[in-house]
Write an enzyme that holds these catalytic residues in place. Structure first.
Site, PDB file in Angstrom:
ATOM      1  N   ASP A  13       0.969  -1.279   0.285  1.00  0.00           N
ATOM      2  CA  ASP A  13       0.136  -0.103  -0.098  1.00  0.00           C
ATOM      3  C   ASP A  13       0.903   1.470   0.008  1.00  0.00           C
ATOM      4  OD1 ASP A  13      -1.270   2.029   0.271  1.00  0.00           O
ATOM      5  OD2 ASP A  13      -3.347   1.194   1.917  1.00  0.00           O
ATOM      6  N   HIS A  14       1.253   2.098  -1.402  1.00  0.00           N
ATOM      7  CA  HIS A  14       2.301   2.554  -1.706  1.00  0.00           C
ATOM      8  C   HIS A  14       2.111   4.054  -0.095  1.00  0.00           C
ATOM      9  CE1 HIS A  14      -0.647   5.289  -4.201  1.00  0.00           C
ATOM     10  NE2 HIS A  14       0.178   5.748  -3.499  1.00  0.00           N
ATOM     11  N   HIS A  29      -6.033   3.152   1.531  1.00  0.00           N
ATOM     12  CA  HIS A  29      -4.243   3.906   1.937  1.00  0.00           C
ATOM     13  C   HIS A  29      -5.987   4.779   2.857  1.00  0.00           C
ATOM     14  CE1 HIS A  29      -3.054   3.377  -2.336  1.00  0.00           C
ATOM     15  NE2 HIS A  29      -3.587   3.720  -2.621  1.00  0.00           N
TER      16      HIS A  29
HETATM   17  C1  BG6 Z   1      -3.693   5.026  -5.921  1.00  0.00           C
HETATM   18  C2  BG6 Z   1      -5.059   5.217  -6.602  1.00  0.00           C
HETATM   19  O1  BG6 Z   1      -3.311   3.956  -5.082  1.00  0.00           O
HETATM   20  O2  BG6 Z   1      -3.092   6.053  -5.036  1.00  0.00           O
HETATM   21  C3  BG6 Z   1      -5.547   6.548  -7.732  1.00  0.00           C
HETATM   22  O3  BG6 Z   1      -4.980   3.906  -7.445  1.00  0.00           O
HETATM   23  C4  BG6 Z   1      -4.698   7.536  -6.362  1.00  0.00           C
HETATM   24  O4  BG6 Z   1      -6.932   6.529  -8.417  1.00  0.00           O
HETATM   25  C5  BG6 Z   1      -3.046   7.499  -6.113  1.00  0.00           C
HETATM   26  O5  BG6 Z   1      -4.809   8.446  -7.569  1.00  0.00           O
HETATM   27  C6  BG6 Z   1      -3.075   8.542  -5.209  1.00  0.00           C
HETATM   28  O6  BG6 Z   1      -1.882   8.354  -5.578  1.00  0.00           O
HETATM   29  P1  BG6 Z   1      -1.033   9.716  -4.274  1.00  0.00           P
HETATM   30  O7  BG6 Z   1       0.562   8.697  -3.634  1.00  0.00           O
HETATM   31  O8  BG6 Z   1      -0.672  10.455  -5.884  1.00  0.00           O
HETATM   32  O9  BG6 Z   1      -2.004  10.483  -3.546  1.00  0.00           O
END
Ligand code: BG6
Length: 510
Positions: free
Chosen positions: A196-197, A259
């Site tokens: 989960d980044h 997230h």
């Molecule tokens: C991803 C989603 O996991 O996270 C995207 O699939 C979203 O829809 C993105 O835009 C948002 O990540 P960050 O790091 O740009 O806030």
């Protein structure tokens, strides 16, 4: 706020501490590898956080020479890496790690060749490498790839072999359980890294440090002092080129299930007794289990969904969701979701947690507000305290990473006049240069075999359980009013009805 901590001291070269590593990327020439994985590996190499023996095997069905591959990946690195290669020597050094394996992910032959390559590497290095298999592929292939890896004996060693998968981990509870069963036929849970980044973002990692390395805040972090908590992840972008995926997923599956739930866990979990992967993950699961279930019939009281119509962002006209590429013209998919949750435990009983995420909002902001209650007794005269605002902590995850604390202060002058002011810690004041990308941190963790910032299966399932009544209710009831918010606004007005009190709000007023 004065912080005498300098981030520069944090990163120590550690290439000798890491085991020799083969990093195989399935879908190695796809968008994720191009934008995120390879640039992150490059940045790690520049920080000296890759092992001395290192090899990246990119696997895909495209007809490419090694030269083509290196050229293509170098463009991604120049565009997205934190440390752009200063000259061609730097890139040339890094590009030596690459090996291209052309193959169909459904063909057994691909895995035989992969095994041969890994065996050859082991012979060359005269040392057993750890094998990391990163599945940058559509989730539908996760099961097949994992089984094939098992069949050729690439998953046997629990210590040395790991598989990394990206969300979505299933599309509901049943499918995530099914995926777990398939993966567990080949890999032990300790070998599975679910990314989960958000967990790799510096500010997100800092939440636990902020809460549990300072004695100042934690004593107040409970129902006695906290009025409510609001977690917002707003994006100004639309679905870009991902209409195909997004129209089947929607905001609840794409963002809320992973997230936002992770952010909620970090903000609300109990202190861990040790900073170990299982201990932290146990505390998160406990928290998820304490979330008050939402009944299918009551979903509307706790959840608002939305879909954007055309509007303006930064003065530019943008189309509505149903006009986006590869989106159904009568789509019922939500691009916005707001939820009110309660956590039934001693710490949080009756404190509302407001979670909101959406696309095509006025601007990008991810933040967590901890709003404190008003003081029990106001000793100052009314005319001194007209601007009174209760204290609050705001953790800004992006775009400008910061933590701020709002307090009341005396306005300079002969009279006592109170005014809210901010004590602020900006990351940029203490760290020069861009912060490490989330993938950089997480890929480094995979190489160190540290699963702390990854989702364990029971966490994934617990998060799905919370959301299943919402999915069930939505599948039975059409959203009558879609599209129901203009692009460039903060979502449907009905979110105000979720607030427990008039003084509560979803976002910090600008
Ligand atoms: C991803 C989603 O996991 O996270 C995207 O699939 C979203 O829809 C993105 O835009 C948002 O990540 P960050 O790091 O740009 O806030």
């Amino acid at each position: 706020m004065y912080v005498s901590y300098f981030f520069e001291e944090r990163i120590k070269p550690m290439n000798d501490l890491l085991k020799p590593t083969v990093f195989a990327i399935f879908g190695g020439v796809g968008d994720l590898a191009w934008r995120k994985l390879v640039p992150a590996l490059f940045d790690l190499s520049q920080e000296n956080i890759i092992p001395s023996h290192f090899s990246i095997i990119t696997i895909s069905h495209h007809e490419l020479t090694d030269h083509d591959l290196r050229k293509y990946l170098s463009e991604g690195v120049s565009k997205f890496a934190r440390k752009v290669p200063e000259n061609s020597d730097v890139w040339d050094m890094f590009s030596k790690y690459f090996y291209y394996l052309k193959g169909d992910f459904k063909s057994h032959q691909t895995y035989i060749e992969l095994k041969e390559r890994c065996d050859w590497i082991e012979k060359e290095w005269k040392e057993k490498p750890q094998l990391i298999f990163y599945l940058a592929t559509p989730p539908i292939l996760f099961g097949e790839i994992s089984q094939q890896l098992g069949m050729v004996g690439l998953a046997i060693d629990k210590e040395y072999s790991r598989i990394v998968i990206e969300k979505p981990i299933g599309t509901d509870l049943d499918s995530s359980v099914h995926l777990k069963q398939i993966l567990s036929e080949t890999f032990h849970e300790s070998q599975i890294f679910r990314i989960d980044h958000y967990l790799g973002k510096e500010t997100v990692q800092n939440i636990l440090v902020f809460r549990f390395a300072n004695s100042l805040f934690e004593p107040l972090w409970n129902r006695r002092y906290v009025d409510y908590v609001a977690i917002t992840v707003a994006e100004n972008i639309g679905v870009e080129h991902r209409g195909n995926y997004y129209d089947k997923a929607g905001a609840l599956r794409d963002m809320m299930q992973n997230h936002l739930m992770q952010l909620l866990c970090l903000v609300a979990m109990e202190p861990m007794t040790a900073f170990t992967a299982d201990e932290i993950r146990n505390k998160k699961v406990d928290l998820l289990h304490a979330i008050r279930p939402i009944l299918v019939d009551e979903v509307d009281k706790f959840v608002v969904r939305g879909q954007y119509r055309k509007g303006k962002i930064d003065g530019k006209a943008v189309c509505g969701y149903r006009e986006e590429e590869k989106v159904a013209t009568d789509s019922k998919t939500e691009t916005f979701v707001a939820m009110k949750m309660f956590i039934d435990n001693w710490r949080w009983q009756d404190v509302p947690f407001y979670l909101m995420t959406g696309k095509r909002m006025p601007h990008q902001v991810s933040e967590i507000i901890i709003q404190f209650k008003a003081v029990p007794h106001r000793s100052f005269p009314d005319e001194a305290a007209r601007d009174w605002q209760s204290s609050r902590i705001v953790i800004t995850i992006q775009p400008n990473e910061a933590i701020s604390l709002r307090i009341q202060a005396k306005q300079p002058g002969p009279k006592i006049l109170l005014r809210p002011v901010e004590l602020k810690f900006n990351y940029s004041d203490f760290y020069s240069g861009p912060l490490p990308d989330a993938y950089e941190t997480l890929l480094g963790d995979v190489m160190r075999n540290d699963g702390t910032q990854f989702m364990r299966e029971d966490q994934v399932e617990a998060a799905w359980k919370i959301l299943m009544p919402v999915l069930e209710s939505w599948s039975k009831n059409d959203p009558g009013d879609f599209p129901n918010y203009d692009a460039g606004t903060w979502g449907p007005e009905s979110i105000l009805e979720l607030l427990e009190q008039k003084s509560h709000c979803w976002l910090c007023p600008e």
